[in-house]
Design a protein around this motif. Sequence first.
Motif, PDB file in Angstrom:
ATOM      1  N   GLU A  76      28.507  13.314  -2.248  1.00 27.21           N
ATOM      2  CA  GLU A  76      29.367  12.488  -1.391  1.00 27.21           C
ATOM      3  C   GLU A  76      30.702  13.134  -1.068  1.00 27.21           C
ATOM      4  N   THR A  77      30.999  14.329  -1.637  1.00 29.38           N
ATOM      5  CA  THR A  77      32.270  14.988  -1.366  1.00 29.38           C
ATOM      6  C   THR A  77      32.028  16.327  -0.688  1.00 29.38           C
ATOM      7  N   PRO A  78      32.921  16.727   0.214  1.00 33.24           N
ATOM      8  CA  PRO A  78      34.089  15.975   0.693  1.00 33.24           C
ATOM      9  C   PRO A  78      33.660  14.779   1.555  1.00 33.24           C
ATOM     10  N   GLN A  79      34.453  13.704   1.465  1.00 30.13           N
ATOM     11  CA  GLN A  79      34.115  12.471   2.170  1.00 30.13           C
ATOM     12  C   GLN A  79      34.291  12.658   3.665  1.00 30.13           C
ATOM     13  N   VAL A  80      33.332  12.122   4.431  1.00 29.54           N
ATOM     14  CA  VAL A  80      33.423  12.199   5.896  1.00 29.54           C
ATOM     15  C   VAL A  80      33.853  10.838   6.436  1.00 29.54           C
ATOM     16  N   GLY A  81      32.930   9.929   6.524  1.00 33.00           N
ATOM     17  CA  GLY A  81      33.285   8.602   7.027  1.00 33.00           C
ATOM     18  C   GLY A  81      32.672   7.489   6.223  1.00 33.00           C
ATOM     19  N   LEU A  82      31.823   7.855   5.265  1.00 35.01           N
ATOM     20  CA  LEU A  82      31.166   6.865   4.404  1.00 35.01           C
ATOM     21  C   LEU A  82      31.914   6.736   3.089  1.00 35.01           C
ATOM     22  N   PRO A  83      31.647   5.673   2.323  1.00 37.22           N
ATOM     23  CA  PRO A  83      32.243   5.580   0.985  1.00 37.22           C
ATOM     24  C   PRO A  83      31.859   6.780   0.126  1.00 37.22           C
ATOM     25  N   ALA A  84      32.732   7.168  -0.785  1.00 39.82           N
ATOM     26  CA  ALA A  84      32.503   8.335  -1.635  1.00 39.82           C
ATOM     27  C   ALA A  84      31.554   7.970  -2.770  1.00 39.82           C
ATOM     28  N   LEU A  85      30.320   7.629  -2.400  1.00 37.61           N
ATOM     29  CA  LEU A  85      29.303   7.202  -3.361  1.00 37.61           C
ATOM     30  C   LEU A  85      27.955   7.797  -2.986  1.00 37.61           C
ATOM     31  N   GLU A  86      27.179   8.179  -3.996  1.00 37.47           N
ATOM     32  CA  GLU A  86      25.813   8.601  -3.738  1.00 37.47           C
ATOM     33  C   GLU A  86      24.956   7.384  -3.395  1.00 37.47           C
ATOM     34  N   PHE A  87      23.916   7.575  -2.544  1.00 35.46           N
ATOM     35  CA  PHE A  87      23.012   6.459  -2.276  1.00 35.46           C
ATOM     36  C   PHE A  87      21.639   6.974  -1.861  1.00 35.46           C
ATOM     37  N   ILE A  88      20.654   6.071  -1.935  1.00 40.94           N
ATOM     38  CA  ILE A  88      19.299   6.274  -1.406  1.00 40.94           C
ATOM     39  C   ILE A  88      18.975   5.092  -0.504  1.00 40.94           C
ATOM     40  N   GLU A  89      18.384   5.355   0.668  1.00 39.97           N
ATOM     41  CA  GLU A  89      17.989   4.299   1.595  1.00 39.97           C
ATOM     42  C   GLU A  89      16.463   4.168   1.602  1.00 39.97           C
ATOM     43  N   LEU A  90      15.983   2.923   1.461  1.00 39.18           N
ATOM     44  CA  LEU A  90      14.556   2.632   1.557  1.00 39.18           C
ATOM     45  C   LEU A  90      14.256   1.991   2.910  1.00 39.18           C
ATOM     46  N   TYR A  91      13.039   2.255   3.432  1.00 42.93           N
ATOM     47  CA  TYR A  91      12.638   1.724   4.728  1.00 42.93           C
ATOM     48  C   TYR A  91      11.286   1.036   4.601  1.00 42.93           C
ATOM     49  N   ASN A  92      11.237  -0.235   5.039  1.00 41.34           N
ATOM     50  CA  ASN A  92      10.002  -1.015   5.046  1.00 41.34           C
ATOM     51  C   ASN A  92       9.286  -0.768   6.371  1.00 41.34           C
ATOM     52  N   ARG A  93       8.128  -0.110   6.322  1.00 44.52           N
ATOM     53  CA  ARG A  93       7.407   0.255   7.540  1.00 44.52           C
ATOM     54  C   ARG A  93       6.473  -0.855   8.016  1.00 44.52           C
ATOM     55  N   THR A  94       6.358  -1.950   7.228  1.00 40.94           N
ATOM     56  CA  THR A  94       5.443  -3.025   7.614  1.00 40.94           C
ATOM     57  C   THR A  94       6.179  -4.085   8.426  1.00 40.94           C
TER      58      THR A  94
ATOM     59  N   SER B 256       0.854  -1.186   0.000  1.00 46.18           N
ATOM     60  CA  SER B 256       0.000   0.000   0.000  1.00 46.18           C
ATOM     61  C   SER B 256       0.889   1.234   0.000  1.00 46.18           C
ATOM     62  N   ILE B 257       0.282   2.379  -0.287  1.00 47.67           N
ATOM     63  CA  ILE B 257       1.039   3.620  -0.305  1.00 47.67           C
ATOM     64  C   ILE B 257       1.704   3.855   1.046  1.00 47.67           C
ATOM     65  N   PHE B 258       2.976   4.226   0.993  1.00 46.75           N
ATOM     66  CA  PHE B 258       3.810   4.530   2.155  1.00 46.75           C
ATOM     67  C   PHE B 258       4.225   3.291   2.955  1.00 46.75           C
ATOM     68  N   ASP B 259       3.929   2.063   2.449  1.00 47.04           N
ATOM     69  CA  ASP B 259       4.504   0.883   3.124  1.00 47.04           C
ATOM     70  C   ASP B 259       6.028   0.898   3.008  1.00 47.04           C
ATOM     71  N   ILE B 260       6.554   1.251   1.818  1.00 46.31           N
ATOM     72  CA  ILE B 260       7.989   1.402   1.588  1.00 46.31           C
ATOM     73  C   ILE B 260       8.247   2.873   1.313  1.00 46.31           C
ATOM     74  N   VAL B 261       9.166   3.475   2.094  1.00 40.19           N
ATOM     75  CA  VAL B 261       9.404   4.914   1.947  1.00 40.19           C
ATOM     76  C   VAL B 261      10.889   5.176   1.723  1.00 40.19           C
ATOM     77  N   ILE B 262      11.182   6.306   1.054  1.00 40.59           N
ATOM     78  CA  ILE B 262      12.560   6.768   0.937  1.00 40.59           C
ATOM     79  C   ILE B 262      12.945   7.383   2.265  1.00 40.59           C
ATOM     80  N   ASN B 263      13.998   6.867   2.890  1.00 40.46           N
ATOM     81  CA  ASN B 263      14.305   7.211   4.268  1.00 40.46           C
ATOM     82  C   ASN B 263      15.581   8.036   4.415  1.00 40.46           C
ATOM     83  N   GLU B 264      16.488   7.977   3.409  1.00 41.58           N
ATOM     84  CA  GLU B 264      17.743   8.720   3.511  1.00 41.58           C
ATOM     85  C   GLU B 264      18.297   8.955   2.114  1.00 41.58           C
ATOM     86  N   ILE B 265      18.931  10.134   1.915  1.00 38.47           N
ATOM     87  CA  ILE B 265      19.469  10.501   0.613  1.00 38.47           C
ATOM     88  C   ILE B 265      20.859  11.105   0.812  1.00 38.47           C
TER      89      ILE B 265
END
Length: 601
Positions: free
Chosen positions: A578-596, A565-574
């Motif tokens: 990625e530069t300047p690099q802090v502590g994560l890999p120097a790559l763009e990413f999107i995180e999905l979150y399953n709310r069910t 259903s709508i909003f069962d899976i949401v975009i949770n982080e963007i």
Amino acid sequence: ISLKNYGQFFDDFSDGDFTTGVVWTGTGTKFIVNNSGQLQLNAAGTDTAYLATPSSTFIDTEWNFWMRLAFAPSNNNFVKVYIMSDQQNLNGPLNGYYIRYGEDLSNDNLELWKQTGLTATKIIDGIPNPGAAGTNQQIRVKVTRSASGVFELWGDYSGGVAYQQMGTVTDNTVLTTSFFGLWTKFTSSNATKVYFDNIYAGPIIVDTQKPAVLNLVINTNDSLTVKFTEPIQGAEANSIVNYLLSPGGSPVSANLATNFTDAGIKLGIALQSGNTYSLLVKAMKDFVGNTMSDTVLVFTYYEPAFNDIIINEIMADPYPVVALPNAEYVELHNRKPFPVNIDGWKLKAGSTTKTLTYAVIPADSFLVITDTEIANQFAGNVLGIASFPLLSNAGTTLSLLSPSGTTINSVSYKDSWYNDPTKKDGGWSLELVNPNDVCGGINNWRASVDEYGGTPGRKNSVYLNINVPFKLKGVTARNVNTVEIAFNKQIDTTTIFPGLIEINGNQGWISSIKFLTTDSIRLNLNNSLTPNTIYNLNILPGVKDCSGGVLNMPVPWEFLLFNASIFDIVINEILADETPQVGLPALEFIELYNRTAQVES
């Protein structure tokens, strides 16, 4: 090499010309030295052409040369090679002797002629060439003259050194010489089709080298080929008493090939896989009578079995170079406790298949296969093959086939197998982690961690002898009538069928199975799934991976057809920058979150 000394000389034209070192004069504009280092006719129209070089040797002398005619000769297209001439101009009157090859019809043979002034007389009429009608005639000629004037004419119509005697004659009409020369008559269609190479004039070369066995090739369970280091005589090679197999006795037949170096042997027994045998080879003679020492060849007969020899390392993208040669290669690993000869095996990359030549992989060792032109840049056990097949950077299927065409090992690699985005871009090989777990697919391959970028001919840098059990990776309902199963290893497709798969304890759910990849299948269902309802899938004992490992499934696998259903899976982080690099890999990413509370794939 061009060498000249006291009337004798040798010229293989490797210096790229015929005007320095051994100097040839005549109609020089009608000849070139080609890219293969051969003297080649390069004229036009219907004409004659010649070249001559100073040569005064004729007592206890040998003349030896190779020639090629890329046409069927005739009286209008033939060659004369002057072994003795008192004149440089081969078109005019002279005194000397020449070899002629070419006449009308198909009776072409090597002949020795005497010329005095403008009169020529045939003094040796050689054996006809059985390939005289061909358009790629390669011939090697040897002529000797003793101090008493005895000429012997020898030739090999295959271009090698398996000489047949064409004839002998004593003639002392001409007792002086100043030149050796090459002369040809041609029509316009053959004005570039005459070649000469490796021309020698000097003391008679006495061959005292004994022939020897180069290697033994096992063709089938009752057929062997013995390869010799030089041409040998047929009488000895074709005699079965000169071979003795132990255990097994004398062969039923022996036949020397037309190249005079390969003897095919038909055995009186069928060799047994895994057994060791010895073959005695004796009494072989070369064409000057040197007799080979008795030789005992010890070998193990082996019938290739699945995964005995495996693809162990793949360099598909060598650039940018880390520290290895800039060349694609495939490394094979012999998992058997004895050496294996892969002569006649095939390596297939995508749609390209290459037949492998003689190469032995020692027990529990490696062979690197790469392009012929780069093979000498690798150390260790290396096999070069011409036009090494292009290995796709993104991935392809590599297969190793036995001489009979049976698949011994196959790998469908992908660039995702590097598990490293930087190394995926080139310079690093893919290495097999555990050679004893050949069904592992992506889970058993990694990018090399060796400082050179790969380990051709050596144990892999990522080697770990850990056996991972064969198990499920996941079960996904695609729709109400389709379920897909992913395994962690390649499946033995002969061991899985619908009756072995239960849903909720019922074996009647599955109507058919489709193999999606080597490690995944699709189930087509007789019944329809109810959305958002949990089902239990179980696979009964008997399913195996490609090396015989039994599927480990201690409990059923739960799955459901999830209708989101709508909003069962949401975009949770963007992470957009990625530069300047802090502590994560120097790559763009999107995180999905399953709310069910349900697992979703």
